[in-house]
Design a protein around this motif. Structure first.
Motif, PDB file in Angstrom:
ATOM      1  N   HIS A  19      -4.364   8.246   1.176  1.00  0.00           N
ATOM      2  CA  HIS A  19      -5.515   8.170   2.120  1.00  0.00           C
ATOM      3  C   HIS A  19      -5.918   9.552   1.477  1.00  0.00           C
ATOM      4  O   HIS A  19      -7.625   9.649   1.535  1.00  0.00           O
ATOM      5  CB  HIS A  19      -5.307   8.664   3.688  1.00  0.00           C
ATOM      6  CG  HIS A  19      -5.232   7.119   4.312  1.00  0.00           C
ATOM      7  ND1 HIS A  19      -6.396   6.610   4.823  1.00  0.00           N
ATOM      8  CD2 HIS A  19      -4.104   6.355   4.890  1.00  0.00           C
ATOM      9  CE1 HIS A  19      -6.108   5.689   5.610  1.00  0.00           C
ATOM     10  NE2 HIS A  19      -4.679   5.389   5.519  1.00  0.00           N
ATOM     11  N   SER A  20      -5.540  10.390   1.158  1.00  0.00           N
ATOM     12  CA  SER A  20      -6.025  11.554   0.323  1.00  0.00           C
ATOM     13  C   SER A  20      -6.839  11.282  -0.956  1.00  0.00           C
ATOM     14  O   SER A  20      -7.973  11.841  -1.200  1.00  0.00           O
ATOM     15  CB  SER A  20      -5.047  12.738   0.055  1.00  0.00           C
ATOM     16  OG  SER A  20      -5.144  13.811  -0.596  1.00  0.00           O
ATOM     17  N   THR A  25      -9.819  14.164  -1.566  1.00  0.00           N
ATOM     18  CA  THR A  25      -9.232  15.383  -1.481  1.00  0.00           C
ATOM     19  C   THR A  25      -8.086  15.790  -2.285  1.00  0.00           C
ATOM     20  O   THR A  25      -7.509  14.764  -3.008  1.00  0.00           O
ATOM     21  CB  THR A  25      -8.620  15.521  -0.078  1.00  0.00           C
ATOM     22  OG1 THR A  25      -7.424  14.557   0.324  1.00  0.00           O
ATOM     23  CG2 THR A  25      -9.832  15.277   1.082  1.00  0.00           C
ATOM     24  N   ASP A  26      -7.913  17.052  -2.662  1.00  0.00           N
ATOM     25  CA  ASP A  26      -6.691  17.354  -3.465  1.00  0.00           C
ATOM     26  C   ASP A  26      -5.506  17.551  -2.888  1.00  0.00           C
ATOM     27  O   ASP A  26      -4.399  18.088  -3.345  1.00  0.00           O
ATOM     28  CB  ASP A  26      -7.112  18.671  -4.609  1.00  0.00           C
ATOM     29  CG  ASP A  26      -7.369  19.734  -3.640  1.00  0.00           C
ATOM     30  OD1 ASP A  26      -7.443  19.780  -2.385  1.00  0.00           O
ATOM     31  OD2 ASP A  26      -7.979  20.676  -4.183  1.00  0.00           O
ATOM     32  N   SER A  27      -5.106  17.530  -1.731  1.00  0.00           N
ATOM     33  CA  SER A  27      -4.156  17.822  -0.872  1.00  0.00           C
ATOM     34  C   SER A  27      -3.770  16.753   0.226  1.00  0.00           C
ATOM     35  O   SER A  27      -4.886  15.986   0.802  1.00  0.00           O
ATOM     36  CB  SER A  27      -3.917  19.216  -0.428  1.00  0.00           C
ATOM     37  OG  SER A  27      -5.052  19.353   0.363  1.00  0.00           O
ATOM     38  N   GLU A  31      -3.856  14.798   8.896  1.00  0.00           N
ATOM     39  CA  GLU A  31      -4.844  13.692   9.246  1.00  0.00           C
ATOM     40  C   GLU A  31      -4.346  12.703   8.522  1.00  0.00           C
ATOM     41  O   GLU A  31      -4.283  11.569   8.901  1.00  0.00           O
ATOM     42  CB  GLU A  31      -6.280  14.031   9.008  1.00  0.00           C
ATOM     43  CG  GLU A  31      -7.184  12.899   9.185  1.00  0.00           C
ATOM     44  CD  GLU A  31      -8.621  13.443   8.867  1.00  0.00           C
ATOM     45  OE1 GLU A  31      -9.549  12.663   8.624  1.00  0.00           O
ATOM     46  OE2 GLU A  31      -9.029  14.649   8.506  1.00  0.00           O
ATOM     47  N   HIS A  32      -4.080  12.923   7.310  1.00  0.00           N
ATOM     48  CA  HIS A  32      -3.794  11.670   6.082  1.00  0.00           C
ATOM     49  C   HIS A  32      -2.543  11.145   6.606  1.00  0.00           C
ATOM     50  O   HIS A  32      -2.419   9.641   6.720  1.00  0.00           O
ATOM     51  CB  HIS A  32      -3.568  12.046   4.802  1.00  0.00           C
ATOM     52  CG  HIS A  32      -4.898  12.737   4.153  1.00  0.00           C
ATOM     53  ND1 HIS A  32      -4.967  13.773   3.611  1.00  0.00           N
ATOM     54  CD2 HIS A  32      -6.047  12.113   4.190  1.00  0.00           C
ATOM     55  CE1 HIS A  32      -6.056  14.234   3.251  1.00  0.00           C
ATOM     56  NE2 HIS A  32      -6.992  13.012   3.526  1.00  0.00           N
ATOM     57  N   ARG A 119      -1.054  15.462  -5.699  1.00  0.00           N
ATOM     58  CA  ARG A 119      -1.495  16.070  -4.179  1.00  0.00           C
ATOM     59  C   ARG A 119      -0.443  16.757  -3.702  1.00  0.00           C
ATOM     60  O   ARG A 119       0.473  15.967  -3.382  1.00  0.00           O
ATOM     61  CB  ARG A 119      -1.997  14.795  -3.737  1.00  0.00           C
ATOM     62  CG  ARG A 119      -3.378  14.314  -4.286  1.00  0.00           C
ATOM     63  CD  ARG A 119      -3.895  13.266  -3.256  1.00  0.00           C
ATOM     64  NE  ARG A 119      -5.508  12.839  -3.744  1.00  0.00           N
ATOM     65  CZ  ARG A 119      -5.892  12.497  -4.801  1.00  0.00           C
ATOM     66  NH1 ARG A 119      -5.182  12.129  -5.898  1.00  0.00           N
ATOM     67  NH2 ARG A 119      -7.152  12.408  -4.945  1.00  0.00           N
ATOM     68  N   SER A 120      -0.528  17.812  -3.378  1.00  0.00           N
ATOM     69  CA  SER A 120       0.348  18.558  -2.735  1.00  0.00           C
ATOM     70  C   SER A 120       0.232  18.426  -1.281  1.00  0.00           C
ATOM     71  O   SER A 120      -0.797  18.175  -1.026  1.00  0.00           O
ATOM     72  CB  SER A 120       0.275  20.124  -3.051  1.00  0.00           C
ATOM     73  OG  SER A 120      -0.828  20.502  -2.580  1.00  0.00           O
ATOM     74  N   PHE A 121       1.056  18.836  -0.440  1.00  0.00           N
ATOM     75  CA  PHE A 121       0.919  18.538   0.799  1.00  0.00           C
ATOM     76  C   PHE A 121       0.670  19.821   1.396  1.00  0.00           C
ATOM     77  O   PHE A 121       1.338  21.020   1.012  1.00  0.00           O
ATOM     78  CB  PHE A 121       2.376  18.116   1.516  1.00  0.00           C
ATOM     79  CG  PHE A 121       2.612  16.785   1.637  1.00  0.00           C
ATOM     80  CD1 PHE A 121       2.800  15.954   2.716  1.00  0.00           C
ATOM     81  CD2 PHE A 121       2.885  16.055   0.403  1.00  0.00           C
ATOM     82  CE1 PHE A 121       2.924  14.685   2.648  1.00  0.00           C
ATOM     83  CE2 PHE A 121       2.981  14.759   0.283  1.00  0.00           C
ATOM     84  CZ  PHE A 121       2.897  13.950   1.604  1.00  0.00           C
TER      85      PHE A 121
END
Length: 194
Positions: A19-20, A25-27, A31-32, A119-121
């Motif tokens: 989803h990210s 998005t980069d993280s 929401e994801h 993609r980091s959290f």
């Protein structure tokens, strides 16, 4: 910790990353994680979401999340608190968008940084994973399932919990849908965290 995740919970995590990516998005955010939970079928969490009617109102959920992103990630409660001291968040968003373009205040991980491919959290999403562990432990479960992730999303204050609650998915309602009862009314994850 990930070795304790069930296949369904791992699917939520990888789905959140997807989803990210789709959202550019980069993280990975809370929401994801929620969107990935809504994608799942045949799991405890999907059963609870269906039983509560949340799955049928995905569009409404996504609209509410988009409204929050437009407000810079602030919840409705945050906006109401600001209104209480005379600050009209809607007016601020309108003026910023008038000057800088639509979505200028968007809080969705798009920061204009150089893309590394990883993609980091975000801290809030990491807290959800830790809260899921606490909830699983509090329930005496050996593994972390997607049901624990859903409970964690309802338990941690923020936009996702607020949107879920607005759609009838509070911690207590989700717990009742999954387990047919609620315990003593306490949230085992938050009690242990204190």
């Amino acid at each position: 910790m990930f070795e304790r995740f069930t296949e369904a919970a791992r699917g939520v995590v990888t789905g959140a990353v997807s989803h990210s990516e789709r959202m550019g998005t980069d993280s990975v955010t809370e929401e994801h994680l929620l969107l990935a939970l809504l994608d799942r079928r045949g799991t405890r969490a999907s059963f609870a979401l269906t039983a509560l009617g949340v799955g049928d109102r995905r569009g409404s959920l996504e609209d509410a999340l988009a409204d929050s992103r437009r407000r810079g990630g602030l919840s409705k409660a945050d906006a109401e608190a600001l209104a209480g001291i005379g600050i009209d968040l809607g007016e601020i968003v309108s003026k910023v968008e008038e000057a800088h373009g639509e979505g200028a205040m968007r809080a969705d991980g798009r920061r204009g940084r150089w893309w590394t491919g990883h993609r980091s959290f975000v801290p809030g999403a990491k807290e959800i994973l830790v809260e899921a562990l606490r909830i699983a432990r509090g329930r005496g479960d050996r593994h972390i399932g997607d049901e624990h992730l859903l409970l964690a999303l309802t338990a941690r204050p923020g936009v996702v919990a607020e949107v879920l609650a607005d759609h009838g998915a509070t911690y207590t309602a989700v717990e009742r849908a999954m387990y047919g009862r609620t315990g003593d009314g306490a949230n085992p994850g938050l009690a242990e965290a204190g």
